[in-house]
Design an enzyme around this catalytic site. Structure first.
Site, PDB file in Angstrom:
ATOM      1  N   HIS A   1      62.472  26.708  32.676  1.00 20.54           N
ATOM      2  CA  HIS A   1      63.352  26.768  33.639  1.00 20.54           C
ATOM      3  C   HIS A   1      63.958  25.691  34.976  1.00 20.54           C
ATOM      4  O   HIS A   1      63.707  26.712  35.581  1.00 20.54           O
ATOM      5  CB  HIS A   1      63.305  28.206  33.715  1.00 20.54           C
TER       6      HIS A   1
ATOM      7  N   LYS B   1      42.188  23.284  42.815  1.00 14.51           N
ATOM      8  CA  LYS B   1      40.839  22.089  42.982  1.00 14.51           C
ATOM      9  C   LYS B   1      41.340  20.331  43.467  1.00 14.51           C
ATOM     10  O   LYS B   1      40.847  19.710  44.216  1.00 14.51           O
ATOM     11  CB  LYS B   1      39.859  22.208  42.356  1.00 14.51           C
TER      12      LYS B   1
ATOM     13  N   GLU C   1      43.184  20.310  47.060  1.00 20.90           N
ATOM     14  CA  GLU C   1      42.635  19.623  48.239  1.00 20.90           C
ATOM     15  C   GLU C   1      41.356  18.658  48.463  1.00 20.90           C
ATOM     16  O   GLU C   1      41.288  18.192  49.522  1.00 20.90           O
ATOM     17  CB  GLU C   1      41.475  21.114  48.142  1.00 20.90           C
TER      18      GLU C   1
ATOM     19  N   GLU D   1      43.692  27.738  39.591  1.00 16.43           N
ATOM     20  CA  GLU D   1      41.938  27.035  40.021  1.00 16.43           C
ATOM     21  C   GLU D   1      42.593  25.923  40.223  1.00 16.43           C
ATOM     22  O   GLU D   1      41.921  24.906  40.841  1.00 16.43           O
ATOM     23  CB  GLU D   1      41.624  27.895  39.646  1.00 16.43           C
TER      24      GLU D   1
HETATM   25  C1  F6R Z   1      39.556  26.334  48.075  1.00 14.33           C
HETATM   26  C2  F6R Z   1      39.028  27.354  48.837  1.00 14.33           C
HETATM   27  C3  F6R Z   1      39.848  28.365  49.080  1.00 14.33           C
HETATM   28  C4  F6R Z   1      38.466  29.598  49.684  1.00 14.33           C
HETATM   29  C5  F6R Z   1      39.569  30.650  50.596  1.00 14.33           C
HETATM   30  C6  F6R Z   1      39.447  31.954  50.954  1.00 14.33           C
HETATM   31  O1  F6R Z   1      38.301  25.917  47.402  1.00 14.33           O
HETATM   32  O2  F6R Z   1      37.399  26.673  49.843  1.00 14.33           O
HETATM   33  O3  F6R Z   1      40.861  28.629  48.448  1.00 14.33           O
HETATM   34  O4  F6R Z   1      38.800  30.189  48.419  1.00 14.33           O
HETATM   35  O5  F6R Z   1      39.286  30.107  52.269  1.00 14.33           O
HETATM   36  O6  F6R Z   1      38.004  32.036  51.555  1.00 14.33           O
HETATM   37  P1  F6R Z   1      37.059  33.064  51.853  1.00 14.33           P
HETATM   38  O7  F6R Z   1      36.438  32.955  49.556  1.00 14.33           O
HETATM   39  O8  F6R Z   1      35.384  32.802  51.789  1.00 14.33           O
HETATM   40  O9  F6R Z   1      37.341  34.394  51.583  1.00 14.33           O
END
Ligand code: F6R
Length: 610
Positions: free
Chosen positions: A506, A487, A490, A483
């Site tokens: 590996h 973050k 993106e 995660e």
């Molecule tokens: C990253 C992010 C995306 C959402 C993904 C799923 O910060 O927000 O990876 O987690 O698009 O979205 P939901 O949770 O709305 O299904």
């Protein structure tokens, strides 16, 4: 998140309130309503949908008066509908209430009122307040509100008016934000500053357990508990409207990162049986027997929600010994998963509208699999189509990069894991109680993490020009690394990869060379020594390492270049804390690179196409 606006003065209350509600639209809502004292009666109108729907109705039938309250609702108890929209009134129509937050013990109060013959029109916890006020009214609105509020547990903000005393507007705050705007010959309440900024810049910010009594000529602040008057300096707001929408933060993402103590508190709050320190999930329709019968769980989601699922896998397996498989929704929907009548599918989606997640849900339902959804949006497609729903009470998430939704999803997974363990009898009462107690301490610990961000900021600034970096961890720390890496990618556009630390040698170790940044998560005591060995491996190749450890750890600093400590908790609860500095790291790196934090390139908040 719900919005509150209230007005008392000489002007057209309906107009001021609707304009104020429009300024709160960015928070998200699914219905809206207004109540006004016309001089002879208390009238209201409310409607599901956008504010424009309500406005059209008000255009045809205006509510004219200079005292009123209004609300935009983000559904919690009960679906979005005209009936469930606020304001709510008692049976006689003499008390009108708008409410943000949750009344945890509303069912007990409702039963009492039902027994006394009160009838209810909505499914909301808020309507209970209106009837309770009518039931307790002793000729003094302020003292009645004080006594009624003392009976209500939860986290809430209230705006209240009564036909019995149409010269007053009463506001109460317990945990949910509420402010009072002070004008000349007029006063306002608002759940957020933008709602009233057009009319005044002088505000009182209510603290927990405080109430305000507004008349046309003045404002009195009182303690709910003691009834004593509170003296407070007015706060003069210097922000412009855009700054005010972000609560004074530079971006929605930062605001949402800082909202996490509240989001986690709201998500846990109503789901703990305090007396027995057990988890209660009254929203689940399935019986304990059915729950206990599941022998395999799939968690299906995308992106950050899928990462929350990876934490969920570890903890559900630990608590219940039921095997859990986490699947990316876009993969799951096209494979032929092995399912039996004893398979449970958990889908996780902040928006509840993600196309791949929805398709996977439908696919599973077609195969006869029971589906439990974890989502943040009441009324969303996922929440409507799943057999069972557990909502995260994080409030709307505006920034594209998900933060408070992730921590709230993880918290719901803890609650569900504990609940399943209770049903299956795989943990003792004492073990459950210990986790519950530690879970309840998380909001305060998140606050502590948020108070000490200098180390992370310094590291973020130091990586602003690098082209690639690595996150490493084992077990739960690996799940959180994924995660942290997403973050960072993106919003900062820096390439990063998260690796299970033992897997580096590996292949990927070939990429570690002089000055490559490596972020190492070391919060799991069982895996501590193994992690140290992996850190030594990357250090030997010249890596610059930022380590994350639990408070009290003095060893890690001997091996890494910089350490960030997170408050001590049960190791298996640490993801909720460790992820916060990783979110901040991404945020500060993005700011340092001059990016638009809230709207990263190529990305959308809700991915409703395949
Ligand atoms: C990253 C992010 C995306 C959402 C993904 C799923 O910060 O927000 O990876 O987690 O698009 O979205 P939901 O949770 O709305 O299904």
């Amino acid at each position: 998140m719900c919005g509150i606006v209230g007005y008392i003065g000489e002007k057209n209350a309906q107009q001021i309130i609707v304009e104020g509600l429009r300024k709160l639209e960015y928070r998200g809502y699914d219905s809206a309503g207004v109540a006004v004292w016309t001089g002879t009666e208390l009238l209201l109108d409310k409607a599901e949908g956008r504010l424009a729907v309500l406005e059209e109705r008000l255009r045809q039938k205006p509510l004219s008066g200079s005292l009123g309250i209004g609300h935009t609702r983000w559904a919690t108890h009960g679906k979005p509908s005209d009936e469930n929209a606020h304001p709510h009134t008692d049976q006689s129509g003499a008390f009108a209430v708008v409410h943000n937050g949750i009344i945890e013990n509303y069912l007990a109060i409702k039963e009492e009122l039902l027994a006394k013959g009160y009838t209810f029109k909505s499914e909301t916890d808020t309507e209970v307040i209106a009837h309770l006020l009518a039931d307790m009214y002793d000729g003094d609105l302020v003292s009645t509100v004080k006594r009624a509020v003392q009976r209500m547990r939860g986290a809430y903000a209230l705006g209240i008016m009564s036909a019995h005393e149409p010269d007053k507007l009463v506001a109460v705050r317990l945990a949910s934000p509420l402010i009072v705007g002070v004008g000349s010959g007029e006063n306002f309440i608002g759940s957020d500053i933008p709602a009233i900024l057009e009319h005044t810049r002088d505000v009182y910010i209510l603290n927990e357990g405080e109430m305000a009594v507004l008349t046309r000529s003045g404002v009195e602040l009182l303690s709910v508990e003691s009834g004593e008057r509170i003296e407070r300096e007015l706060f003069h707001v210097e922000w412009d409207l855009v700054q005010a929408e972000k609560g004074g933060y530079d971006s929605f993402m930062l605001k949402e990162i800082f909202e996490q103590p509240q989001a986690v508190r709201d998500t846990i709050g109503p789901r703990i049986d305090e007396a027995n320190k057990r988890v209660v999930l009254p929203e689940l329709k399935m019986s304990d027997e059915e729950l206990a019968s599941f022998d395999r769980i799939y968690i299906v989601a995308c992106g950050t929600s899928m990462h929350a699922g990876l934490v969920g896998k570890e903890l559900i397996e630990k608590l219940t010994r039921v095997p859990v498989e986490v699947a990316i929704a876009s993969e799951f929907r096209y494979r032929d998963p092995i399912v039996t009548p004893r398979t449970l599918m958990i889908v996780i989606s902040q928006s509840g509208e993600t196309a791949d997640t929805l398709a996977a849900l439908r696919e599973a339902k077609q195969k006869g699999v029971k589906v439990l959804a974890i989502t943040n949006v009441v009324g969303s497609s996922v929440s409507r189509e799943a057999d069972e729903v557990l909502f995260t009470w994080a409030g709307p998430e505006v920034a594209v990069a998900s933060t408070k939704a992730y921590t709230s999803q993880v918290v719901v997974l803890y609650l569900f894991g504990l609940y399943l363990a209770q049903a299956k009898g795989t943990q003792t009462t004492e073990q459950i109680a210990e986790v519950v107690e530690q879970l309840q301490q998380l909001p305060a610990k998140i606050t502590a993490v948020l108070q000490d961000t200098d180390g992370v900021r310094r590291f973020a600034e130091s990586i602003k020009d690098v082209t690639s970096l690595f996150f490493i961890g084992r077990g739960l720390d690996y799940a959180v690394s994924l995660e942290g890496s997403l973050k960072l990618k993106e919003i900062s556009y820096i390439h990063s990869e998260a690796y299970a630390a033992g897997e580096l040698k590996h292949g990927t170790l070939a990429l570690i060379e002089e000055d490559v940044p490596v972020i190492a998560l070391v919060t799991q005591p069982d895996l501590y020594d193994k992690m140290i060995s992996n850190i030594v491996e990357v250090k030997a190749r010249g890596a610059r390492v930022l380590g994350f450890a639990q408070e009290g750890d003095t060893e890690l600093a001997k091996t890494v270049d910089q350490v960030v400590h997170i408050p001590a908790t049960l190791p298996f609860l640490s993801p909720v804390l460790t992820v916060i500095p990783l979110q901040l790291l991404a945020y500060y790196a993005s700011v340092a690179r001059g990016n638009d934090v809230d709207k990263p390139r190529n990305l959308a908040k809700s991915v409703t196409v395949e």
